[in-house]
Design a protein around this motif. Structure first.
Motif, short mmCIF file in Angstrom:
data_model
loop_
_atom_site.label_atom_id
_atom_site.label_comp_id
_atom_site.label_asym_id
_atom_site.label_seq_id
_atom_site.Cartn_x
_atom_site.Cartn_y
_atom_site.Cartn_z
N HIS A 42 0.91 -1.45 -0.03
CA HIS A 42 -0.16 -0.16 0.06
C HIS A 42 0.58 1.26 -0.05
CE1 HIS A 42 -3.97 -1.77 1.09
NE2 HIS A 42 -3.27 -2.86 1.47
N ASP A 71 -2.81 -2.75 -1.94
CA ASP A 71 -2.89 -4.17 -1.80
C ASP A 71 -2.20 -4.94 -2.85
OD1 ASP A 71 -2.96 -6.44 -0.26
OD2 ASP A 71 -5.15 -6.99 -0.74
N ARG A 97 6.61 2.70 2.03
CA ARG A 97 5.29 2.19 1.70
C ARG A 97 4.40 2.20 2.94
NH1 ARG A 97 9.34 -1.63 0.57
NH2 ARG A 97 9.20 -2.74 2.75
N SER A 98 3.12 2.31 2.94
CA SER A 98 2.22 2.23 3.94
C SER A 98 1.95 1.05 4.76
CB SER A 98 0.81 3.15 3.70
OG SER A 98 1.18 4.27 3.02
N ALA A 99 1.92 0.05 3.77
CA ALA A 99 2.10 -1.39 4.57
C ALA A 99 2.44 -2.24 3.17
CB ALA A 99 0.59 -1.76 4.52
#
Length: 555
Positions: A310, A321, A355-357
Protein backbone atom coordinates in the motif's frame (compact mmCIF):
# COMPACT_ATOMS: atom_id res chain seq x y z
CA UNK A 1 -0.41 32.37 -39.93
CA UNK A 2 3.20 31.13 -39.41
CA UNK A 3 5.81 31.89 -42.05
CA UNK A 4 9.44 30.74 -42.13
CA UNK A 5 11.51 32.48 -44.82
CA UNK A 6 14.97 31.04 -45.51
CA UNK A 7 15.51 30.35 -41.79
CA UNK A 8 18.79 28.97 -40.47
CA UNK A 9 19.43 28.61 -36.73
CA UNK A 10 22.90 28.05 -35.30
CA UNK A 11 23.59 27.68 -31.59
CA UNK A 12 26.83 28.83 -29.94
CA UNK A 13 29.36 26.05 -30.12
CA UNK A 14 27.17 24.07 -32.49
CA UNK A 15 29.03 21.92 -34.99
CA UNK A 16 26.31 22.54 -37.60
CA UNK A 17 23.09 24.54 -37.90
CA UNK A 18 20.12 23.11 -35.99
CA UNK A 19 17.85 24.30 -38.82
CA UNK A 20 19.01 24.96 -42.36
CA UNK A 21 17.31 27.01 -45.11
CA UNK A 22 13.75 26.42 -43.91
CA UNK A 23 10.94 27.80 -46.06
CA UNK A 24 7.55 26.91 -44.64
CA UNK A 25 4.10 28.40 -44.32
CA UNK A 26 1.43 27.09 -41.93
CA UNK A 27 -2.02 28.43 -42.76
CA UNK A 28 -4.85 29.43 -40.47
CA UNK A 29 -6.90 26.48 -39.24
CA UNK A 30 -4.22 23.93 -40.07
CA UNK A 31 -2.84 21.15 -37.86
CA UNK A 32 0.78 20.75 -38.90
CA UNK A 33 2.69 17.75 -37.55
CA UNK A 34 6.47 18.07 -37.20
CA UNK A 35 8.37 14.77 -37.36
CA UNK A 36 11.96 13.65 -37.57
CA UNK A 37 14.66 11.68 -35.75
CA UNK A 38 15.71 12.66 -32.26
CA UNK A 39 18.00 15.69 -32.42
CA UNK A 40 16.92 16.74 -35.92
CA UNK A 41 15.72 20.18 -34.80
CA UNK A 42 12.00 19.74 -34.10
CA UNK A 43 12.11 21.61 -30.79
CA UNK A 44 14.19 24.37 -32.38
CA UNK A 45 11.56 24.78 -35.12
CA UNK A 46 8.78 25.05 -32.54
CA UNK A 47 10.73 27.51 -30.41
CA UNK A 48 11.47 29.66 -33.43
CA UNK A 49 7.74 29.76 -34.20
CA UNK A 50 6.99 31.36 -30.82
CA UNK A 51 10.02 33.62 -30.48
CA UNK A 52 11.88 31.57 -27.88
CA UNK A 53 14.58 31.19 -30.52
CA UNK A 54 16.68 33.28 -30.33
CA UNK A 55 15.34 35.57 -27.56
CA UNK A 56 15.39 32.88 -24.84
CA UNK A 57 17.75 30.20 -26.16
CA UNK A 58 20.39 32.43 -27.72
CA UNK A 59 22.08 31.54 -30.96
CA UNK A 60 21.93 33.12 -34.40
CA UNK A 61 18.71 33.17 -36.42
CA UNK A 62 19.16 34.04 -40.08
CA UNK A 63 16.09 34.69 -42.23
CA UNK A 64 12.68 35.66 -40.85
CA UNK A 65 9.87 34.08 -38.85
CA UNK A 66 6.52 35.86 -38.76
CA UNK A 67 3.49 34.88 -36.67
CA UNK A 68 0.17 36.57 -37.41
CA UNK A 69 2.17 39.22 -39.26
CA UNK A 70 4.60 39.87 -36.37
CA UNK A 71 8.31 39.38 -36.98
CA UNK A 72 9.84 37.38 -34.11
CA UNK A 73 13.14 39.26 -34.52
CA UNK A 74 11.45 42.45 -33.26
CA UNK A 75 8.68 40.84 -31.19
CA UNK A 76 9.98 38.78 -28.24
CA UNK A 77 7.76 36.08 -26.71
CA UNK A 78 5.95 38.54 -24.41
CA UNK A 79 4.77 40.47 -27.48
CA UNK A 80 3.35 37.28 -28.98
CA UNK A 81 1.59 36.01 -25.84
CA UNK A 82 -1.84 37.17 -27.00
CA UNK A 83 -1.67 35.16 -30.23
CA UNK A 84 0.63 32.19 -29.49
CA UNK A 85 0.18 29.56 -26.77
CA UNK A 86 3.13 27.26 -26.02
CA UNK A 87 3.40 23.91 -24.18
CA UNK A 88 6.90 22.45 -24.20
CA UNK A 89 8.20 18.96 -23.36
CA UNK A 90 8.24 19.42 -19.59
CA UNK A 91 5.06 21.37 -18.84
CA UNK A 92 5.53 21.30 -15.06
CA UNK A 93 8.60 23.51 -15.49
CA UNK A 94 6.29 26.30 -16.64
CA UNK A 95 3.80 26.16 -13.76
CA UNK A 96 3.72 29.32 -11.66
CA UNK A 97 0.81 28.62 -9.28
CA UNK A 98 -0.05 25.89 -6.77
CA UNK A 99 -3.42 24.51 -7.89
CA UNK A 100 -5.08 23.44 -11.12
CA UNK A 101 -7.74 26.14 -11.15
CA UNK A 102 -5.23 28.89 -10.40
CA UNK A 103 -2.97 27.70 -13.21
CA UNK A 104 -5.85 27.68 -15.69
CA UNK A 105 -6.57 31.32 -14.83
CA UNK A 106 -3.00 32.63 -14.57
CA UNK A 107 -2.37 33.29 -18.26
CA UNK A 108 -5.64 35.16 -18.61
CA UNK A 109 -4.76 37.31 -15.60
CA UNK A 110 -1.53 38.35 -17.32
CA UNK A 111 -3.52 39.38 -20.40
CA UNK A 112 -5.82 41.53 -18.23
CA UNK A 113 -9.09 39.73 -18.96
CA UNK A 114 -12.17 40.51 -16.89
CA UNK A 115 -12.97 38.09 -14.01
CA UNK A 116 -16.29 37.09 -15.58
CA UNK A 117 -14.55 36.18 -18.83
CA UNK A 118 -11.90 34.23 -16.97
CA UNK A 119 -14.50 32.26 -15.00
CA UNK A 120 -16.37 31.32 -18.17
CA UNK A 121 -13.22 30.20 -19.99
CA UNK A 122 -12.00 28.14 -17.04
CA UNK A 123 -15.27 26.22 -17.07
CA UNK A 124 -14.99 25.68 -20.83
CA UNK A 125 -11.45 24.35 -20.55
CA UNK A 126 -12.29 22.11 -17.58
CA UNK A 127 -14.94 20.42 -19.72
CA UNK A 128 -12.84 20.39 -22.90
CA UNK A 129 -9.79 18.76 -21.26
CA UNK A 130 -11.63 16.53 -18.77
CA UNK A 131 -10.21 18.32 -15.71
CA UNK A 132 -13.33 18.37 -13.53
CA UNK A 133 -11.99 15.85 -11.02
CA UNK A 134 -8.65 17.68 -10.80
CA UNK A 135 -9.67 21.34 -10.63
CA UNK A 136 -9.11 21.74 -6.88
CA UNK A 137 -6.01 19.51 -6.68
CA UNK A 138 -2.49 20.84 -5.96
CA UNK A 139 -0.34 20.68 -9.10
CA UNK A 140 2.40 18.86 -7.21
CA UNK A 141 0.05 15.95 -6.46
CA UNK A 142 -0.76 15.26 -10.11
CA UNK A 143 0.77 12.56 -12.29
CA UNK A 144 2.87 13.59 -15.29
CA UNK A 145 -0.04 13.01 -17.66
CA UNK A 146 -2.45 15.01 -15.53
CA UNK A 147 0.03 17.89 -15.43
CA UNK A 148 0.30 17.74 -19.21
CA UNK A 149 -3.47 18.11 -19.61
CA UNK A 150 -3.50 21.05 -17.20
CA UNK A 151 -0.71 22.79 -19.12
CA UNK A 152 -2.56 22.44 -22.42
CA UNK A 153 -5.78 23.63 -20.79
CA UNK A 154 -4.06 26.70 -19.31
CA UNK A 155 -2.83 27.71 -22.74
CA UNK A 156 -6.19 27.11 -24.42
CA UNK A 157 -7.99 29.24 -21.83
CA UNK A 158 -6.24 32.34 -23.21
CA UNK A 159 -7.83 31.67 -26.65
CA UNK A 160 -4.62 31.86 -28.72
CA UNK A 161 -4.81 31.92 -32.50
CA UNK A 162 -1.71 29.70 -32.74
CA UNK A 163 -0.86 26.72 -30.52
CA UNK A 164 2.69 25.33 -30.40
CA UNK A 165 2.96 21.90 -28.74
CA UNK A 166 6.11 19.85 -28.15
CA UNK A 167 5.30 16.18 -27.39
CA UNK A 168 1.80 16.99 -26.05
CA UNK A 169 0.79 13.34 -25.50
CA UNK A 170 4.10 11.95 -24.23
CA UNK A 171 2.83 11.47 -20.66
CA UNK A 172 -0.81 10.72 -21.49
CA UNK A 173 -2.47 7.33 -21.41
CA UNK A 174 -3.98 6.26 -24.75
CA UNK A 175 -7.54 7.28 -23.88
CA UNK A 176 -6.50 10.69 -22.54
CA UNK A 177 -4.28 11.28 -25.59
CA UNK A 178 -7.18 10.56 -27.92
CA UNK A 179 -9.44 12.93 -25.98
CA UNK A 180 -6.87 15.75 -26.07
CA UNK A 181 -6.15 15.33 -29.77
CA UNK A 182 -9.85 15.14 -30.59
CA UNK A 183 -10.43 18.37 -28.65
CA UNK A 184 -7.60 20.10 -30.51
CA UNK A 185 -8.96 18.88 -33.84
CA UNK A 186 -12.39 20.33 -33.02
CA UNK A 187 -10.78 23.69 -32.29
CA UNK A 188 -8.85 23.53 -35.55
CA UNK A 189 -11.92 22.66 -37.61
CA UNK A 190 -14.52 24.79 -35.82
CA UNK A 191 -12.59 27.86 -34.67
CA UNK A 192 -9.69 28.04 -37.11
CA UNK A 193 -6.99 27.42 -34.47
CA UNK A 194 -3.56 26.87 -36.02
CA UNK A 195 -1.60 24.05 -34.39
CA UNK A 196 2.11 23.34 -34.87
CA UNK A 197 2.81 20.06 -33.10
CA UNK A 198 5.87 17.83 -32.71
CA UNK A 199 5.32 14.24 -31.61
CA UNK A 200 7.33 11.02 -31.63
CA UNK A 201 4.31 8.75 -31.13
CA UNK A 202 3.05 9.27 -34.67
CA UNK A 203 0.50 6.47 -34.36
CA UNK A 204 -1.51 8.78 -32.08
CA UNK A 205 -1.41 11.95 -34.18
CA UNK A 206 -0.89 11.31 -37.87
CA UNK A 207 -4.57 10.69 -38.68
CA UNK A 208 -5.40 14.23 -37.47
CA UNK A 209 -2.66 16.04 -39.40
CA UNK A 210 -3.41 18.28 -42.38
CA UNK A 211 0.27 18.46 -43.26
CA UNK A 212 3.55 16.87 -42.16
CA UNK A 213 6.88 18.66 -41.83
CA UNK A 214 9.77 16.19 -41.98
CA UNK A 215 13.14 17.31 -40.63
CA UNK A 216 16.27 15.57 -41.76
CA UNK A 217 19.33 14.93 -39.59
CA UNK A 218 21.06 17.91 -41.24
CA UNK A 219 18.28 20.37 -40.25
CA UNK A 220 16.68 20.60 -43.69
CA UNK A 221 12.92 20.37 -44.13
CA UNK A 222 10.44 18.66 -46.45
CA UNK A 223 6.71 19.18 -46.09
CA UNK A 224 3.52 18.03 -47.76
CA UNK A 225 0.47 15.79 -47.43
CA UNK A 226 0.93 13.13 -44.73
CA UNK A 227 0.57 9.90 -46.74
CA UNK A 228 3.00 10.67 -49.60
CA UNK A 229 5.55 12.20 -47.26
CA UNK A 230 5.51 9.27 -44.83
CA UNK A 231 5.77 6.71 -47.62
CA UNK A 232 9.57 7.00 -47.56
CA UNK A 233 10.06 8.70 -44.21
CA UNK A 234 12.77 7.27 -41.92
CA UNK A 235 10.33 7.70 -39.01
CA UNK A 236 6.90 6.17 -39.49
CA UNK A 237 4.16 4.71 -37.26
CA UNK A 238 3.31 0.98 -37.29
CA UNK A 239 0.30 1.57 -39.56
CA UNK A 240 2.65 2.92 -42.25
CA UNK A 241 5.16 0.12 -41.72
CA UNK A 242 2.33 -2.40 -42.08
CA UNK A 243 1.16 -0.65 -45.25
CA UNK A 244 4.65 -0.85 -46.69
CA UNK A 245 4.82 -4.57 -45.85
CA UNK A 246 1.41 -5.22 -47.43
CA UNK A 247 2.14 -3.03 -50.47
CA UNK A 248 -0.79 -0.66 -49.90
CA UNK A 249 -0.87 2.51 -51.98
CA UNK A 250 -1.81 5.12 -51.01
CA UNK A 251 -0.95 4.41 -47.42
CA UNK A 252 -3.83 4.52 -44.92
CA UNK A 253 -3.23 6.67 -41.84
CA UNK A 254 -6.17 5.71 -39.63
CA UNK A 255 -7.04 2.30 -38.19
CA UNK A 256 -10.48 2.48 -39.80
CA UNK A 257 -9.05 3.05 -43.28
CA UNK A 258 -6.44 0.36 -42.76
CA UNK A 259 -9.04 -2.22 -41.68
CA UNK A 260 -10.93 -1.57 -44.90
CA UNK A 261 -7.78 -2.37 -46.85
CA UNK A 262 -6.70 -5.29 -44.68
CA UNK A 263 -9.34 -7.93 -45.47
CA UNK A 264 -7.09 -9.86 -47.92
CA UNK A 265 -4.20 -9.68 -45.48
CA UNK A 266 -6.39 -10.97 -42.64
CA UNK A 267 -7.45 -13.88 -44.83
CA UNK A 268 -3.82 -14.75 -45.55
CA UNK A 269 -3.04 -14.62 -41.83
CA UNK A 270 -6.14 -16.49 -40.73
CA UNK A 271 -4.57 -19.94 -40.96
CA UNK A 272 -1.09 -18.91 -39.83
CA UNK A 273 0.09 -19.87 -36.35
CA UNK A 274 0.91 -17.06 -33.96
CA UNK A 275 4.66 -16.53 -34.01
CA UNK A 276 7.09 -14.13 -32.43
CA UNK A 277 8.27 -13.79 -28.85
CA UNK A 278 6.71 -16.09 -26.31
CA UNK A 279 5.83 -12.96 -24.25
CA UNK A 280 5.59 -14.81 -20.97
CA UNK A 281 4.10 -18.07 -19.76
CA UNK A 282 3.65 -17.63 -16.00
CA UNK A 283 1.86 -14.92 -14.06
CA UNK A 284 3.99 -12.07 -12.72
CA UNK A 285 1.11 -10.61 -10.74
CA UNK A 286 -0.37 -12.45 -7.78
CA UNK A 287 -3.70 -10.83 -6.83
CA UNK A 288 -4.38 -10.86 -3.11
CA UNK A 289 -6.10 -13.98 -1.89
CA UNK A 290 -5.39 -16.01 -5.03
CA UNK A 291 -3.59 -19.32 -4.61
CA UNK A 292 -0.34 -19.62 -6.52
CA UNK A 293 0.78 -22.60 -8.54
CA UNK A 294 3.10 -25.18 -7.07
CA UNK A 295 6.79 -24.47 -7.68
CA UNK A 296 8.06 -25.62 -11.05
CA UNK A 297 11.62 -27.01 -11.05
CA UNK A 298 12.43 -25.24 -14.33
CA UNK A 299 10.94 -21.89 -13.32
CA UNK A 300 13.56 -19.08 -13.28
CA UNK A 301 14.38 -17.76 -9.85
CA UNK A 302 12.30 -14.88 -8.51
CA UNK A 303 14.27 -11.63 -8.33
CA UNK A 304 11.56 -9.32 -6.99
CA UNK A 305 8.50 -10.11 -4.91
CA UNK A 306 5.98 -7.70 -3.41
CA UNK A 307 3.17 -8.68 -1.07
CA UNK A 308 0.24 -6.53 0.02
CA UNK A 309 1.88 -3.20 -0.85
CA UNK A 310 0.00 0.00 0.00
CA UNK A 311 1.20 3.54 -0.74
CA UNK A 312 -0.52 6.69 0.50
CA UNK A 313 0.25 10.32 -0.37
CA UNK A 314 -1.69 12.24 2.24
CA UNK A 315 -5.35 11.55 1.54
CA UNK A 316 -4.59 9.85 -1.79
CA UNK A 317 -4.45 6.04 -1.59
CA UNK A 318 -2.18 5.58 -4.63
CA UNK A 319 -1.43 1.82 -4.36
CA UNK A 320 -3.85 -0.65 -2.79
CA UNK A 321 -2.87 -4.15 -1.68
CA UNK A 322 -0.65 -4.96 -4.67
CA UNK A 323 1.25 -8.23 -4.88
CA UNK A 324 3.55 -9.25 -7.72
CA UNK A 325 6.44 -11.52 -8.55
CA UNK A 326 9.07 -10.96 -11.24
CA UNK A 327 11.49 -13.68 -12.28
CA UNK A 328 14.87 -13.64 -13.98
CA UNK A 329 14.59 -13.12 -17.73
CA UNK A 330 11.17 -11.48 -17.49
CA UNK A 331 9.92 -8.04 -18.61
CA UNK A 332 6.75 -6.87 -16.90
CA UNK A 333 4.90 -3.78 -18.17
CA UNK A 334 2.63 -1.80 -15.86
CA UNK A 335 -0.12 0.02 -17.72
CA UNK A 336 -3.19 2.05 -16.79
CA UNK A 337 -4.66 5.50 -17.02
CA UNK A 338 -2.91 8.58 -15.67
CA UNK A 339 -3.02 8.60 -11.87
CA UNK A 340 -3.54 4.83 -11.59
CA UNK A 341 -0.55 4.43 -9.25
CA UNK A 342 2.14 3.11 -11.59
CA UNK A 343 4.90 5.54 -10.60
CA UNK A 344 4.06 5.22 -6.90
CA UNK A 345 4.35 1.45 -7.18
CA UNK A 346 7.74 1.64 -8.93
CA UNK A 347 9.17 3.97 -6.28
CA UNK A 348 7.86 1.67 -3.55
CA UNK A 349 9.47 -1.36 -5.22
CA UNK A 350 12.77 0.49 -5.46
CA UNK A 351 12.64 1.42 -1.79
CA UNK A 352 13.10 5.19 -2.14
CA UNK A 353 9.46 5.99 -1.35
CA UNK A 354 7.81 4.86 1.90
CA UNK A 355 5.24 2.09 1.86
CA UNK A 356 2.17 2.43 4.04
CA UNK A 357 1.98 -1.34 4.35
CA UNK A 358 3.25 -4.48 2.70
CA UNK A 359 6.54 -6.19 2.00
CA UNK A 360 9.06 -6.00 -0.87
CA UNK A 361 11.86 -8.55 -1.20
CA UNK A 362 14.71 -8.69 -3.72
CA UNK A 363 17.31 -11.35 -4.44
CA UNK A 364 17.82 -14.80 -3.03
CA UNK A 365 18.02 -13.51 0.55
CA UNK A 366 14.72 -11.62 0.30
CA UNK A 367 16.24 -8.31 1.39
CA UNK A 368 14.00 -5.24 1.67
CA UNK A 369 15.44 -2.62 -0.73
CA UNK A 370 14.32 0.19 1.59
CA UNK A 371 16.78 -1.09 4.22
CA UNK A 372 19.80 -1.55 1.97
CA UNK A 373 22.76 0.82 1.70
CA UNK A 374 22.55 2.94 -1.48
CA UNK A 375 25.29 1.08 -3.33
CA UNK A 376 23.81 -2.34 -2.54
CA UNK A 377 20.30 -1.09 -3.27
CA UNK A 378 21.41 0.07 -6.72
CA UNK A 379 22.95 -3.33 -7.42
CA UNK A 380 19.74 -5.10 -6.46
CA UNK A 381 17.06 -2.82 -7.93
CA UNK A 382 17.83 0.33 -9.96
CA UNK A 383 15.26 2.91 -11.07
CA UNK A 384 15.25 5.19 -14.13
CA UNK A 385 12.62 7.81 -13.23
CA UNK A 386 10.12 9.53 -15.49
CA UNK A 387 12.37 12.62 -15.61
CA UNK A 388 15.80 10.95 -15.85
CA UNK A 389 17.67 14.26 -15.78
CA UNK A 390 16.97 14.56 -12.03
CA UNK A 391 19.74 11.98 -11.51
CA UNK A 392 22.29 14.03 -13.49
CA UNK A 393 24.25 16.56 -11.45
CA UNK A 394 27.76 16.87 -12.95
CA UNK A 395 28.86 19.40 -15.63
CA UNK A 396 29.84 16.99 -18.43
CA UNK A 397 28.88 13.63 -19.86
CA UNK A 398 32.39 12.35 -19.18
CA UNK A 399 32.13 13.31 -15.50
CA UNK A 400 28.75 11.55 -15.19
CA UNK A 401 30.18 8.41 -16.80
CA UNK A 402 33.23 8.43 -14.53
CA UNK A 403 31.04 8.89 -11.46
CA UNK A 404 28.82 6.05 -12.65
CA UNK A 405 31.83 3.75 -12.88
CA UNK A 406 33.07 4.67 -9.39
CA UNK A 407 29.68 4.30 -7.73
CA UNK A 408 29.07 0.94 -9.43
CA UNK A 409 32.56 -0.35 -8.69
CA UNK A 410 32.91 -1.00 -12.42
CA UNK A 411 36.09 -0.73 -14.56
CA UNK A 412 36.76 2.72 -16.01
CA UNK A 413 34.95 3.24 -19.31
CA UNK A 414 32.07 0.85 -18.55
CA UNK A 415 29.36 3.51 -18.41
CA UNK A 416 30.71 5.34 -21.48
CA UNK A 417 30.74 2.10 -23.47
CA UNK A 418 27.14 1.35 -22.47
CA UNK A 419 26.11 4.88 -23.45
CA UNK A 420 27.71 4.49 -26.88
CA UNK A 421 25.81 1.27 -27.52
CA UNK A 422 22.52 2.87 -26.41
CA UNK A 423 22.68 6.22 -28.23
CA UNK A 424 25.68 6.28 -30.51
CA UNK A 425 28.43 8.87 -30.10
CA UNK A 426 27.78 11.58 -27.49
CA UNK A 427 30.31 14.43 -27.02
CA UNK A 428 32.04 13.71 -23.68
CA UNK A 429 32.43 17.42 -22.95
CA UNK A 430 28.71 18.18 -23.49
CA UNK A 431 26.63 19.28 -20.53
CA UNK A 432 24.00 16.60 -19.73
CA UNK A 433 21.24 19.24 -19.76
CA UNK A 434 22.15 20.09 -23.37
CA UNK A 435 21.57 16.54 -24.60
CA UNK A 436 18.44 15.41 -26.41
CA UNK A 437 15.75 13.53 -24.48
CA UNK A 438 16.97 10.22 -25.87
CA UNK A 439 20.60 10.94 -25.03
CA UNK A 440 19.75 11.94 -21.44
CA UNK A 441 17.72 8.76 -21.00
CA UNK A 442 20.59 6.74 -22.46
CA UNK A 443 23.07 8.36 -20.08
CA UNK A 444 20.98 7.63 -16.99
CA UNK A 445 20.25 4.10 -18.18
CA UNK A 446 23.97 3.51 -18.80
CA UNK A 447 24.79 4.79 -15.30
CA UNK A 448 22.25 2.39 -13.78
CA UNK A 449 23.23 -0.59 -15.95
CA UNK A 450 26.90 -0.15 -15.04
CA UNK A 451 26.02 -1.50 -11.58
CA UNK A 452 24.54 -4.63 -13.24
CA UNK A 453 21.33 -4.51 -11.18
CA UNK A 454 19.29 -7.66 -10.80
CA UNK A 455 16.05 -5.73 -11.40
CA UNK A 456 15.76 -2.62 -13.57
CA UNK A 457 12.75 -0.35 -13.06
CA UNK A 458 11.81 2.26 -15.70
CA UNK A 459 9.09 4.90 -15.48
CA UNK A 460 7.82 6.07 -18.91
CA UNK A 461 11.17 5.36 -20.58
CA UNK A 462 10.12 6.26 -24.14
CA UNK A 463 9.21 9.93 -23.62
CA UNK A 464 11.05 11.97 -26.23
CA UNK A 465 12.36 8.91 -28.12
CA UNK A 466 11.92 8.33 -31.83
CA UNK A 467 11.31 4.85 -33.24
CA UNK A 468 15.02 4.12 -33.80
CA UNK A 469 15.88 5.12 -30.22
CA UNK A 470 13.07 2.89 -28.93
CA UNK A 471 14.56 -0.04 -30.82
CA UNK A 472 17.93 0.60 -29.15
CA UNK A 473 16.19 0.72 -25.77
CA UNK A 474 14.27 -2.48 -26.53
CA UNK A 475 17.52 -4.25 -27.44
CA UNK A 476 19.21 -3.01 -24.25
CA UNK A 477 16.37 -4.33 -22.11
CA UNK A 478 16.43 -7.65 -23.98
CA UNK A 479 20.16 -7.94 -23.33
CA UNK A 480 19.59 -7.25 -19.63
CA UNK A 481 16.97 -9.98 -19.29
CA UNK A 482 18.98 -12.41 -21.43
CA UNK A 483 21.84 -11.97 -18.95
CA UNK A 484 19.56 -13.09 -16.12
CA UNK A 485 18.13 -9.77 -15.00
CA UNK A 486 14.51 -8.63 -14.87
CA UNK A 487 12.73 -5.47 -16.03
CA UNK A 488 9.62 -3.75 -14.70
CA UNK A 489 8.53 -0.74 -16.72
CA UNK A 490 5.61 1.65 -16.53
CA UNK A 491 4.48 2.94 -19.91
CA UNK A 492 1.62 4.45 -21.87
CA UNK A 493 3.44 3.56 -25.09
CA UNK A 494 1.45 0.53 -26.22
CA UNK A 495 3.60 0.00 -29.31
CA UNK A 496 6.77 -0.22 -27.21
CA UNK A 497 5.12 -2.53 -24.69
CA UNK A 498 3.95 -4.79 -27.51
CA UNK A 499 7.53 -5.12 -28.72
CA UNK A 500 9.36 -5.74 -25.47
CA UNK A 501 7.06 -6.99 -22.69
CA UNK A 502 6.54 -10.63 -21.76
CA UNK A 503 3.69 -9.77 -19.42
CA UNK A 504 1.34 -6.84 -18.88
CA UNK A 505 -0.49 -5.83 -15.72
CA UNK A 506 -3.20 -3.16 -15.79
CA UNK A 507 -3.73 -0.86 -12.81
CA UNK A 508 -6.83 1.15 -11.95
CA UNK A 509 -7.13 3.26 -8.81
CA UNK A 510 -4.05 1.61 -7.35
CA UNK A 511 -5.18 -2.00 -7.87
CA UNK A 512 -4.34 -4.67 -10.43
CA UNK A 513 -7.39 -5.34 -12.58
CA UNK A 514 -5.82 -7.59 -15.22
CA UNK A 515 -2.63 -9.54 -15.77
CA UNK A 516 -1.43 -11.99 -18.35
CA UNK A 517 0.81 -12.36 -21.34
CA UNK A 518 1.15 -9.35 -23.60
CA UNK A 519 -1.10 -10.98 -26.19
CA UNK A 520 -3.76 -11.92 -23.65
CA UNK A 521 -4.01 -8.39 -22.24
CA UNK A 522 -3.33 -6.18 -25.26
CA UNK A 523 -5.15 -7.88 -28.13
CA UNK A 524 -8.54 -7.78 -26.39
CA UNK A 525 -8.20 -4.25 -25.03
CA UNK A 526 -10.08 -1.43 -26.81
CA UNK A 527 -7.75 1.09 -25.12
CA UNK A 528 -4.33 -0.55 -25.00
CA UNK A 529 -4.28 -2.61 -28.20
CA UNK A 530 -1.45 -1.57 -30.57
CA UNK A 531 -2.24 -0.49 -34.12
CA UNK A 532 -1.45 -3.85 -35.73
CA UNK A 533 -3.79 -5.68 -33.33
CA UNK A 534 -6.59 -3.20 -34.08
CA UNK A 535 -6.16 -3.48 -37.82
CA UNK A 536 -5.83 -7.27 -38.00
CA UNK A 537 -8.22 -8.30 -35.20
CA UNK A 538 -9.09 -11.14 -34.52
CA UNK A 539 -5.58 -12.27 -35.47
CA UNK A 540 -3.49 -12.28 -32.29
CA UNK A 541 -0.62 -10.27 -33.71
CA UNK A 542 0.84 -7.22 -31.97
CA UNK A 543 3.63 -5.85 -34.16
CA UNK A 544 4.66 -5.54 -37.79
CA UNK A 545 7.48 -7.99 -37.02
CA UNK A 546 4.86 -10.51 -35.86
CA UNK A 547 3.00 -10.08 -39.16
CA UNK A 548 6.16 -10.51 -41.20
CA UNK A 549 7.05 -13.66 -39.28
CA UNK A 550 3.56 -15.10 -39.74
CA UNK A 551 3.62 -14.42 -43.48
CA UNK A 552 7.04 -16.06 -43.76
CA UNK A 553 5.82 -19.35 -42.30
CA UNK A 554 4.39 -20.52 -45.61
CA UNK A 555 6.18 -18.15 -47.95
Amino acid sequence: MIRFTDVTVTYPGGRAPALRDVDLEVGEGELCLVVGPTGSGKSTLLRAACGLVPHFTGGLLAGAVTVAGRDTRTHPPRDLADVVGVVLQHPADGFVTDSVEEELAYGMEQLGLAPAVMRKRVEEVVDLMGLSALRHRPLGDLSGGEQQRVAIGAVLAAHPRVLVLDEPTSALDPAAAEEVLSALTRLVHDLGLTVLLAEHRLERVVQYADRVVLLGPDGTVRHGDPAPLLADSPVAPPIVELGRLAGWSPLPLSVRDARRRAAPLRERLGSRPVTGPARGTRPAVVPSGRATAAPDPITPRVLLEATGVHVRHGRVHAVRDVSLRVAAGQTLALMGRNGAGKSSLLWALQGAAPRSAGRVAVGADGADPARLAPREQRRRVALVPQEPQVLLYLPTVAAECAAGDRQAGAPAGTTAALLGRLTGPVPPDAHPRDLSEGQRLGLVLAVQLAARPEVLLLDEPTRGLDYAAKRHLRDALAAHTAAGGAVVLSSHDVEFVAECADRVALLAEGEFVADGTAREVLVASPTFAPQVARILHPAELLTVADVAAALAVTA
